[in-house]
Every structure is written in structure tokens, then in C-alpha cells.
Scaffold this active site. Sequence first.
Site, PDB file in Angstrom:
ATOM      1  N   HIS A 186       0.920  -1.386  -0.091  1.00 34.39           N
ATOM      2  CA  HIS A 186      -0.097  -0.098  -0.100  1.00 34.39           C
ATOM      3  C   HIS A 186       0.674   1.124   0.042  1.00 34.39           C
ATOM      4  O   HIS A 186       0.302   2.474  -0.225  1.00 34.39           O
ATOM      5  CB  HIS A 186      -0.924  -0.094   1.290  1.00 34.39           C
ATOM      6  CG  HIS A 186      -0.546   0.253   2.454  1.00 34.39           C
ATOM      7  ND1 HIS A 186      -0.081  -0.691   3.465  1.00 34.39           N
ATOM      8  CD2 HIS A 186       0.065   1.431   3.092  1.00 34.39           C
ATOM      9  CE1 HIS A 186       0.507   0.054   4.770  1.00 34.39           C
ATOM     10  NE2 HIS A 186       0.498   1.044   4.208  1.00 34.39           N
ATOM     11  N   ASP A 235       0.148  -7.479   1.393  1.00 30.44           N
ATOM     12  CA  ASP A 235       0.593  -6.163   1.542  1.00 30.44           C
ATOM     13  C   ASP A 235       2.322  -6.022   1.551  1.00 30.44           C
ATOM     14  O   ASP A 235       2.693  -5.502   2.366  1.00 30.44           O
ATOM     15  CB  ASP A 235       0.012  -5.382   2.768  1.00 30.44           C
ATOM     16  CG  ASP A 235      -0.119  -3.961   2.890  1.00 30.44           C
ATOM     17  OD1 ASP A 235       0.117  -3.323   1.503  1.00 30.44           O
ATOM     18  OD2 ASP A 235      -0.091  -3.386   3.518  1.00 30.44           O
ATOM     19  N   GLY A 259       3.574   6.447   8.015  1.00 30.42           N
ATOM     20  CA  GLY A 259       4.727   6.918   7.456  1.00 30.42           C
ATOM     21  C   GLY A 259       5.580   5.609   8.125  1.00 30.42           C
ATOM     22  O   GLY A 259       6.577   5.387   7.465  1.00 30.42           O
ATOM     23  N   ASN A 260       5.293   4.953   9.178  1.00 34.93           N
ATOM     24  CA  ASN A 260       5.908   3.910   9.702  1.00 34.93           C
ATOM     25  C   ASN A 260       5.632   2.577   8.646  1.00 34.93           C
ATOM     26  O   ASN A 260       6.371   1.742   8.669  1.00 34.93           O
ATOM     27  CB  ASN A 260       5.628   3.496  11.082  1.00 34.93           C
ATOM     28  CG  ASN A 260       6.323   4.420  12.313  1.00 34.93           C
ATOM     29  OD1 ASN A 260       5.795   5.012  12.856  1.00 34.93           O
ATOM     30  ND2 ASN A 260       7.517   3.725  12.186  1.00 34.93           N
ATOM     31  N   SER A 261       4.697   2.521   7.962  1.00 32.44           N
ATOM     32  CA  SER A 261       4.266   1.451   7.083  1.00 32.44           C
ATOM     33  C   SER A 261       5.531   1.027   6.178  1.00 32.44           C
ATOM     34  O   SER A 261       6.112   1.857   5.672  1.00 32.44           O
ATOM     35  CB  SER A 261       3.040   1.953   6.255  1.00 32.44           C
ATOM     36  OG  SER A 261       1.954   2.076   6.852  1.00 32.44           O
ATOM     37  N   THR A 269       2.931  -2.343   9.475  1.00 28.43           N
ATOM     38  CA  THR A 269       1.744  -2.484   8.543  1.00 28.43           C
ATOM     39  C   THR A 269       0.661  -1.545   8.673  1.00 28.43           C
ATOM     40  O   THR A 269      -0.022  -1.053   8.004  1.00 28.43           O
ATOM     41  CB  THR A 269       1.447  -3.726   7.817  1.00 28.43           C
ATOM     42  OG1 THR A 269       0.883  -3.674   6.739  1.00 28.43           O
ATOM     43  CG2 THR A 269       0.871  -4.538   8.750  1.00 28.43           C
ATOM     44  N   ILE A 305      -2.191   0.099  12.015  1.00 25.86           N
ATOM     45  CA  ILE A 305      -2.578   0.273  13.573  1.00 25.86           C
ATOM     46  C   ILE A 305      -4.017   0.628  13.783  1.00 25.86           C
ATOM     47  O   ILE A 305      -4.924   0.630  12.805  1.00 25.86           O
ATOM     48  CB  ILE A 305      -2.100   1.504  13.927  1.00 25.86           C
ATOM     49  CG1 ILE A 305      -2.405   2.933  13.178  1.00 25.86           C
ATOM     50  CG2 ILE A 305      -0.423   1.707  14.192  1.00 25.86           C
ATOM     51  CD1 ILE A 305      -2.043   4.199  13.750  1.00 25.86           C
ATOM     52  N   GLY A 332      -7.870 -27.676  -0.383  1.00 26.00           N
ATOM     53  CA  GLY A 332      -9.021 -28.400  -0.887  1.00 26.00           C
ATOM     54  C   GLY A 332     -10.169 -28.500   0.230  1.00 26.00           C
ATOM     55  O   GLY A 332     -10.780 -29.581   0.077  1.00 26.00           O
TER      56      GLY A 332
END
Length: 455
Positions: free
Chosen positions: A112, A142, A214-216, A232, A234, A272
Site C-alpha cells: 500500500h 501487503d 509513515g511507519n508502514s 503495516t 494500527i 481443498g
Amino acid sequence: MYRKISILVLLLFTLGGTQAYAAIPNVTTEGKPFPSLAPMIKKVHPAVVNIATFSTQQYRNNPLLNDPFFRHFFNIPEQQQQPQQQPQKRQQSAGSGVIINADEGLVMTNYHVIKGSDEVQVSLADGRSFQAKVLGQDAELDIAILKIKADDLVEVKLADSSELEVGDFVVAIGNPFGLGQTVTTGVVSALGRSGLGIEGYENFIQTDASINPGNSGGALVNLAGELVGINTAIIAPSGGNVGIGFAIPINMAKASMEQIIDHGEVKRGQIGVGIQDINADLRKAFELENGQKGVLVTSVLEDSPAKKAGIKAGDVIIAVDGKTTGSTGQLRSQIGSKAIGDKTKLTILRDGEKLQLKVNIAKPQSAVSAEGKLHDLLDGVQFAKDPEGNGVLVANVAAGSIAAYGGLRPNDVVVAANKRPVKDIASLQKALSLNKKAVLLQVNRRGGSLFIVLR
């Protein structure tokens, strides 16, 4: 009186601050230095990068400006019709990343962070900046892998995230709010968090180390400076950090990275089975011990790896390769992190007895019946007979498929398609044939009913 004392103390520290701080010892009475994370941070610091992304948007003039009556009414000169397109505008966003291979210049970040960007720029801790190439991404997990051409890079060592325990100390490093590299500390608050609806595959590390916008894509490391997760998301009901942050375990991210490097994409397999979380009523009905965790197998597809391995409806999967399984989301992530062709060992409970079964990971099967494919929009969906006879059970939905993005989920029961009632595969196929370009499904999910449109 209290206020005056506070002001006096403040003045003393302001006027004589240098002397006051100089008097604070940096060693214990035994001459040993105080514990500090500084040595570890200095080692990891060069491996954490800032990421800026740029995208281009085209803004067009209002179409009313092309209407002669509109221009005449508002006295708009002819020359204001042009240009039809305004200059392009560049947008920038900031995130974080981690160098995981210095020799190859590979950087791991969140999908993201770079989603929809035309250009990605990686800035190192030493001030250098490089344009990055996106090698590939795993939208369901992600994760994205970037490549930069640079010398003298520093990489971070990858830990085994399966060895993490609740209470372990961790450090989050990233670029919150675009301020630049920032360090926060905390502990592992929980493991195996799923069902949050953040990603397609969820098995998060939860931490109270502060994670902010911004930590992502930044690093979550242990006290040895080893990478245990990629920060990723919070939970922020008040808009700020409340001590509930989530990181993708590095073992899962590493599995995606290896497929991206080898194949340019991530292809997840399946075994399956239809699965369901165990609640108190099911635990009692299947005579399981109080507190027993696991995932209930509701159905097994014909000719599937699970069928060939001997798994049966009513089995309870309690572990994958020796790692405990507590929810359907966790099981999907454990299976989804393996490559097609791998083998996995499942620990199951059947009639109170523990069994160990080896199962192959196979390609997702398309939605098919005896007459052939059901519908192009349902590729990657596996259907099974609904045990209660209310419709057709969705046994599995392949990650990245049109149905997955449309909102169809495993264990949904399709009761109608294109406004026609569905009782079995044959009636489903007949209803789907009414429209080749779109599908309208009515499904029952956890006692509720909803409609899903696929185009």
C-alpha cells in the site's frame, strides 16, 4: 506554592542545564555502562530507508466549457475553451522500507506504500537517494519488493518470526509523518492476530511499540537487531497511536519475497477444504475439551490434496508443521505462505485421537461442474455441497481472484444467483448462464444475508 517551586526548578535546569546534565553519570556505581539500545540501533539504522512515491494525475476542464450556450450565458471568451487538459500534477507520499539484500539492492516494504505510483524513490540513512524498480508485489499480504542500484548498502538480518513469544521486547524503526527515521520500543502484545479485515492473509504480530502513519513498510526488530516483522497497520479510534500496532511476520513476508524474485508474482496453493472457526456450541457438539483451539473442517473437495491425504469433514486441524492453529484466518495464512508443490504436515483431532497427515499444496481449482467451467468471473472459486442443503457452499476463494476482490469468502453459502434460487451446482450453473458479463450472488454468511456483484 507548588507552581512557584516548579518554576524555580525549571529555571535552575534552564540556566544551569549544562552543569546539571553533566553531573548525571553514564555508568553505574560499579563502573558498568547503563543498558542501552544504541549499539543495536546503530547497526540496523542504515538498513531502514525512507520511501517517497510519485503519481501523475490528469485534470480536465469542466465539459460545460465546451457548451456554446454555457459560454455565451456566462460571457466566457472562446480562448478559455483551451487547453482541454491542464498541466499534470505530481503527488508525493511517504513510507518506510527495509534493505533485506545489500548485494542485490532489494528493499522490502508494504504494497500500500507504493500502490498506484508511477515513480518510487528510496532515500538511505546516509543521505543518498535512488529511483527504485518495483520487482513485484503481493497485494493480499501487503508486501512489495523494490530494487535499487547502489553500492555500500547495509542489510538487516532476518529472524525466525515463529520463535517470537508474547512479552518479547521489540523495536519499531521507520519514517512516521515524514519526520525522518524514528525509533520506538515496546513488546510483542499478541501473536497470530487475524480477522481484522486489513489484508487477505492475516497472521499479525501485535505490538505496543508506537507505529504511526509513515511507519508502514518499516522494520520491527528484536533486541539482537534481527528483522521479525514489517510494520503495516494500527488501530487508531482517536486518530493517533493507542498502543495497538500490527506487523507482518517476516517468515510470511520472506515466503512472498522468494516467489516474487523467482517468478515475478505470488501464486498461492490450497489443500481443498472448507473450514470454520470453532465456537462454544461446536466445541460441545464435537465433544472437544474445554478451551480446545483449532479449525473445523466442514467439507473436503473431491480429487483434492486433502481428500487424498485422508482428511474428513468433522476433523479439527490444530497445527500446521507443528505450529498451533487457532483460527480460519491463521490457517489460511499458514497454508498460503507455502508454495505450490510443497508438502505440509497437519495435526488433526478425530474422535478424540490426534493424527498426523501429510498434505500436498496444489494449484487452486477453478469453479467447475460435471459440465465444465461455471463462469469466467468465478475462476479460483471452489464450491461444495452445503451440509445443511440451503444452497451451494463456497469451499475456497483463490487470493487475487475477481471473486475475492468482489467480497466472496470461504464458508459463504450461495442461495441465489442472478435472482434465481440455488439449491445445488446444477441450479447454480443454470442461473449463472443468464449473464456472461456479470454475476449477482445472494449469500448467507454467519446467519446474515448479503448480495455480491462480480463484473
